[in-house]
Scaffold this motif. Structure first.
Motif, mmCIF file in Angstrom:
data_model
loop_
_atom_site.group_PDB
_atom_site.id
_atom_site.type_symbol
_atom_site.label_atom_id
_atom_site.label_comp_id
_atom_site.label_asym_id
_atom_site.label_seq_id
_atom_site.Cartn_x
_atom_site.Cartn_y
_atom_site.Cartn_z
ATOM 1 N N ASP A 203 0.829 -1.211 0.000
ATOM 2 C CA ASP A 203 0.000 0.000 0.000
ATOM 3 C C ASP A 203 0.863 1.261 0.000
ATOM 4 O O ASP A 203 0.566 2.227 -0.688
ATOM 5 C CB ASP A 203 -0.939 0.012 1.216
ATOM 6 N N LEU A 206 2.372 1.670 -3.380
ATOM 7 C CA LEU A 206 1.373 2.004 -4.404
ATOM 8 C C LEU A 206 0.989 3.478 -4.404
ATOM 9 O O LEU A 206 0.351 3.960 -5.333
ATOM 10 C CB LEU A 206 0.131 1.122 -4.221
ATOM 11 N N GLU A 213 -2.974 -0.600 -12.011
ATOM 12 C CA GLU A 213 -4.429 -0.441 -12.069
ATOM 13 C C GLU A 213 -5.139 -1.314 -11.036
ATOM 14 O O GLU A 213 -6.125 -0.899 -10.438
ATOM 15 C CB GLU A 213 -4.922 -0.790 -13.477
ATOM 16 N N LYS A 214 -4.632 -2.538 -10.879
ATOM 17 C CA LYS A 214 -5.300 -3.478 -9.977
ATOM 18 C C LYS A 214 -4.286 -4.157 -9.053
ATOM 19 O O LYS A 214 -3.113 -4.317 -9.417
ATOM 20 C CB LYS A 214 -5.994 -4.582 -10.787
ATOM 21 N N LYS A 234 -8.575 -1.449 -0.994
ATOM 22 C CA LYS A 234 -9.002 -0.193 -1.615
ATOM 23 C C LYS A 234 -10.034 -0.498 -2.706
ATOM 24 O O LYS A 234 -9.732 -1.190 -3.674
ATOM 25 C CB LYS A 234 -7.783 0.512 -2.216
ATOM 26 N N ARG A 237 -9.641 -0.931 -6.706
ATOM 27 C CA ARG A 237 -8.258 -1.281 -7.034
ATOM 28 C C ARG A 237 -7.896 -2.685 -6.553
ATOM 29 O O ARG A 237 -7.304 -3.474 -7.282
ATOM 30 C CB ARG A 237 -7.300 -0.259 -6.399
ATOM 31 N N ASP A 238 -8.270 -2.985 -5.313
ATOM 32 C CA ASP A 238 -7.832 -4.240 -4.695
ATOM 33 C C ASP A 238 -8.898 -5.322 -4.810
ATOM 34 O O ASP A 238 -10.084 -5.055 -4.590
ATOM 35 C CB ASP A 238 -7.541 -4.019 -3.206
#
Ligand code: WT7
Length: 648
Positions: A203, A206, A213-214, A234, A237-238
């Motif tokens: 995290d 990131l 993106e993912k 998130k 995203r996650d």
């Protein structure tokens, strides 16, 4: 060069034990000569044992420094590791035996592994991943890491595995350099009874990776343990690994890929502050890993094979995942530390799973040696028939201990030399053929043309290790930096591959590796750049300049010593060394934590401004000082010497 005196005195020879020799996969010494006569035909014979959707039209296209192997051929590495085995009894054979640090066990047969890989490959497609896209994997030692790699290889996506011990910042830089669109990570990993918070580092990383993106998160720890409240996800995203794969079909055809399709990137440290993304491609990596695993580890159908390396390093790529699975072997995978819950964990695992082949690093062997014979002594290690070593030179004492205490004096020890860049083993005994000498990696693998040259590039008894001709698994470049590739590896001795290792060749032509000759440090088997650690230190607001050196260490090979000058107004407060160490951990990871910080008013430099590391090494080791005549200001060394003790 260090270690030379000891090695020169080493004259013990261990021929292959008779029972081992008689059963070995390779018994004919003629293969060396045959391979040397026609190297291309030699490698081709291994490639032919694998599946190709389309045959190659040319074995090798070579224009220094660019190689293409099996030109025009189309294959798929994931197909060769999985589908190829499903038509035989291997279908129900265990591909992966996994043990978590807390003790959970999992078995995946080849059929099950195939299904999981297909599901995840379909998941990657659902997330929009296409051939050529990069995927960063920041994972614990769980089967899902191998599954993710094989899924990438199945669809032609490029994996970039980042070792879980790297910090958020190191992860961020590697994600950005590779321009990854996807990150695969986990909620955590078990290490010595505590949770390594991978998702937390991810995290943080990131926050500075606009291209991602993912994020797929594998649930290793779960919310139910005492240390886990679960990890924040998130929205948008996650997503959880289990949710993604639950909706996928377990069939996904392997994509026919050109032999030179990029297979993976793996970042490693070089002589500058910036890690290099080493590029490997499909057909060559496949053929090289397949051949070397088969011959060097003497893999038999019923073997249980255990390589203790983390998949985050190249050893894990080639000899936990690709090499053994290409050979249809049963691979043991263990998540955690060797001393949890006690110092006999590895020996307990060997006894429990009846491991036959065990491959580990000298730094681990020296640690086991220090822990004492009682720990292995408590366990039945009689299943072992072959031992391996990799990562750094193994000192004869450690070799002898390994051979006697772990191998019961019955198992050959294969000391295997290679690098992230070479993709697979280059110098190693063949266990049924080679007379072993403790401390020597012995001979080049058939089809590999290794040599030692002097400063002028002439073949010599001692000097630098080079490789004279291309090999299938060789790196194809540094990602995004073709100039650095050429300069780093091919210009020191034009036309020869420069490995960066010192080496000696004995009368019998055996290679004795002597450690790095550049600013690359091996610390507990991990590869670090002195420049990278220096940049991390200089990044701290108090530091003006720093010079990092390796100091010989009994177990770790090197300990990290950092000489530091502070900015004008800064005083070296009592807490500063710890603060600087913590800063390096934050920038790179705990593997790079300096052991010692030495403050100095100035660093010794030549008149042209180059830091004289030789002198710093002498000071750190307390040795008599070398030549200081080129030093700009000799009083700098004098002052350091006075502060840190008079050399003997
Ligand atoms: C460097 C490469 C190869 C997989 C793990 C390390 C040293 C490696 C040996 C050995 C003496 C060795 C060399 C090499 N090294 N194996 N058997 N004997 N030295 O890969 O992190 O890319 O490091 O490790 O110095 O250049 P790597």
């Amino acid at each position: 060069m260090k270690g030379m005196d000891i090695l020169l005195k080493e004259d013990r020879v261990f021929p292959p034990p008779e029972p081992f020799r008689r059963a070995a996969n390779i018994q004919d010494p003629g293969i060396y000569e045959a391979a040397a006569r026609d190297r291309l035909a030699f490698w081709e014979s291994f490639a032919r044992q694998l599946h190709w959707f389309r045959p190659w039209s040319q074995v090798l296209d070579w224009k220094v420094p660019d190689a293409r192997w099996f030109v025009g051929g189309e294959t798929n590495l994931s197909f060769n590791c999985l589908d190829r085995h499903l038509g035989s009894a291997r279908r129900t054979k265990a591909a992966i035996l996994w043990e978590g640090e807390p003790g959970e066990e999992r078995t995946l047969t080849y059929t099950q592994l195939h299904r999981e890989v297909c599901r995840f490959a379909n998941g990657l497609k659902e997330l929009g991943l296409r051939k050529g896209d990069r995927v960063t994997l920041y994972m614990p030692m769980v089967p899902e890491l191998a599954i993710a790699m094989l899924a990438c290889a199945r669809i032609g996506a490029v994996h970039s595995v980042v070792f879980g011990g790297f910090s958020a910042e190191a992860l961020r830089d590697r994600i950005n350099d590779s321009q990854s669109k996807l990150l695969v990570t986990a909620d955590g990993s078990w290490r010595r009874g505590t949770v390594v918070p991978l998702k937390k580092s991810a995290d943080e990383a990131l926050e500075g990776t606009p291209g991602v993106e993912k994020v797929v998160v594998f649930r290793r720890i779960g919310p139910s343990t005492s240390s886990g409240q679960g990890v924040p996800m998130k929205p948008g995203r996650d997503l959880w690994w289990h949710d993604l794969v639950a909706r996928q079909s377990d069939r996904c055809e392997a994509e026919p890929l050109d032999s030179e399709t990029m297979l993976y990137l793996l970042y490693t440290s070089g002589t500058t502050g910036k890690p290099k993304g080493i590029v490997h491609t499909t057909g060559g990596t496949m053929t090289g890993c397949y051949a070397t695993t088969k011959w060097i580890f003497d893999i038999k159908e019923e073997d249980i094979y255990w390589c203790t390396a983390d998949i985050g390093w190249v050893t894990g790529h080639s000899y936990v995942v690709y090499g053994p699975l290409l050979n249809g072997a049963t691979v043991l995978m263990y998540e955690g530390a060797p001393d949890h819950p006690a110092k006999d964990r590895f020996w307990e695992i060997i006894e429990k799973y009846r491991v036959n082949i065990f491959y580990t690093a000298p730094t681990a062997i020296r640690t086991f040696m220090k822990w004492g014979d009682d720990h292995p002594g408590k366990h039945d290690l009689s299943s072992l028939r072959l031992l391996g070593s990799v990562g750094e030179p193994i000192n004869p004492e450690a070799w002898i201990w390994y051979h006697r205490v772990i191998g019961g004096a019955r198992c050959p020890v294969v000391d295997t030399w290679w690098q992230t860049e070479t993709g697979h083993i280059m110098i190693s005994p063949l266990p049924g053929l080679t007379d072993l000498k403790p401390g020597s990696a012995t001979r080049a693998f058939p089809g590999i043309e290794a040599d030692v040259v002097d400063d002028q590039g002439k073949s010599a008894e001692a000097g630098y290790l080079v490789i004279r001709s291309p090999w299938p698994g060789m790196m194809r470049g540094i990602y995004g930096d073709p100039e650095r590739y050429k300069k780093q590896y091919w210009e020191r001795f034009p036309g020869l591959y420069f490995a960066g290792d010192g080496c000696r060749k004995d009368a019998q032509g055996y290679f004795w590796l002597l450690g790095r000759v550049d600013d690359v440090l091996k610390v507990s088997g991990h590869r670090l750049s002195t420049m990278e650690i220096e940049s991390a230190l200089v990044d701290h607001p108090s530091v003006a300049e720093s010079a990092v050196i390796g100091k010989p260490h009994d177990i770790k090979e090197n300990s990290i010593v950092a000489f530091v000058t502070l900015k004008g107004s800064v005083q070296a407060a009592a807490g500063l060394p710890d603060e600087l160490k913590a800063h390096v951990v934050k920038k790179i990871g705990s593997l790079a934590r300096p052991d010692e910080i030495i403050f100095t008013a100035e660093l010794p430099k030549t008149r042209s401004g180059k830091i004289m590391r030789r002198l710093l090494r002498d000071i750190a080791e307390g040795k008599a000082l070398g030549d200081t005549t080129t030093l700009a200001d000799a009083s700098v060394v004098q002052a350091l010497k006075e502060k840190y003790g008079e050399p003997e």
